[in-house]
Design a protein around this motif. Structure first.
Motif, PDB file in Angstrom:
ATOM      1  N   SER A 177      -2.620   6.817   1.091  1.00 28.31           N
ATOM      2  CA  SER A 177      -1.529   8.011   2.136  1.00 28.31           C
ATOM      3  C   SER A 177      -1.666   9.263   1.636  1.00 28.31           C
ATOM      4  N   ASP A 231       5.142  -9.975  -9.352  1.00 26.97           N
ATOM      5  CA  ASP A 231       5.533  -8.594  -8.848  1.00 26.97           C
ATOM      6  C   ASP A 231       4.405  -7.631  -9.501  1.00 26.97           C
ATOM      7  N   VAL A 263       2.382  -6.910  -6.419  1.00 25.81           N
ATOM      8  CA  VAL A 263       2.595  -5.732  -5.836  1.00 25.81           C
ATOM      9  C   VAL A 263       2.620  -4.518  -5.885  1.00 25.81           C
ATOM     10  N   ASP A 264       3.507  -4.188  -6.935  1.00 27.30           N
ATOM     11  CA  ASP A 264       2.999  -3.160  -7.932  1.00 27.30           C
ATOM     12  C   ASP A 264       2.272  -2.609  -7.340  1.00 27.30           C
ATOM     13  N   ARG A 265       1.148  -3.478  -8.022  1.00 20.40           N
ATOM     14  CA  ARG A 265      -0.370  -2.301  -7.791  1.00 20.40           C
ATOM     15  C   ARG A 265      -0.836  -2.193  -6.160  1.00 20.40           C
ATOM     16  N   MET A 266      -0.085  -2.654  -5.425  1.00 20.32           N
ATOM     17  CA  MET A 266      -0.631  -2.925  -4.020  1.00 20.32           C
ATOM     18  C   MET A 266       0.186  -1.651  -3.316  1.00 20.32           C
ATOM     19  N   ARG A 267       1.192  -1.470  -4.190  1.00 19.49           N
ATOM     20  CA  ARG A 267       1.810   0.065  -3.429  1.00 19.49           C
ATOM     21  C   ARG A 267       1.327   1.304  -4.139  1.00 19.49           C
ATOM     22  N   GLN A 268       0.919   0.668  -5.869  1.00 22.90           N
ATOM     23  CA  GLN A 268       0.086   2.534  -6.212  1.00 22.90           C
ATOM     24  C   GLN A 268      -0.772   2.392  -5.378  1.00 22.90           C
ATOM     25  N   TYR A 302      -6.965  -6.797  -2.387  1.00 25.86           N
ATOM     26  CA  TYR A 302      -5.301  -7.983  -2.017  1.00 25.86           C
ATOM     27  C   TYR A 302      -4.850  -7.796  -0.459  1.00 25.86           C
ATOM     28  N   ALA A 357      -1.591   1.810  -1.759  1.00 31.92           N
ATOM     29  CA  ALA A 357      -1.405   2.258  -0.426  1.00 31.92           C
ATOM     30  C   ALA A 357      -0.769   3.498  -0.698  1.00 31.92           C
ATOM     31  N   ALA A 358       0.233   3.536  -1.641  1.00 32.12           N
ATOM     32  CA  ALA A 358       0.433   5.154  -2.276  1.00 32.12           C
ATOM     33  C   ALA A 358      -0.659   5.874  -2.617  1.00 32.12           C
TER      34      ALA A 358
END
Length: 90
Positions: free
Chosen positions: A51, A37, A40-45, A67, A47-48
């Motif tokens: 963007s 988890d 996944v949180d780090r990848m989302r961070q 990743y 990616a955010a």
């Protein structure tokens, strides 16, 4: 050196090579691999940030690329059509 785009396909082909069959235990393990988890949180961070600002530091870009590379490799390996049938023989 192989490009990152070719490596997952090569690894995927190696997993169920005609020269040898993958052990059911190994197939089961490969199908069970997931990112933690926190990853996944780090990848989302990352990616955010990418963007929102359009930029990442060199270190962040290398981390994000790693990743993506590992995720693509895992997806190719786990999508091998023979893997679930081998794992099902446990």
């Amino acid at each position: 050196m192989l490009s990152a785009n070719r490596e997952p396909g090569i690894w995927g082909a190696l997993m169920l090579s005609p020269e040898g069959e993958l052990l059911p235990e190994a197939a089961e393990y490969l199908l069970s691999i997931r990112f933690a988890d926190s990853d996944v949180d780090r990848m989302r961070q990352l990616a955010a940030e990418r963007s929102e600002t359009g930029e990442l530091t060199d270190e962040e870009r290398a981390e994000f690329d790693s990743y993506l590379h590992i995720g693509n490799l895992l997806a190719v390996i786990q999508s091998n059509p023979g893997l679930p049938s081998v794992a099902g023989r446990l």
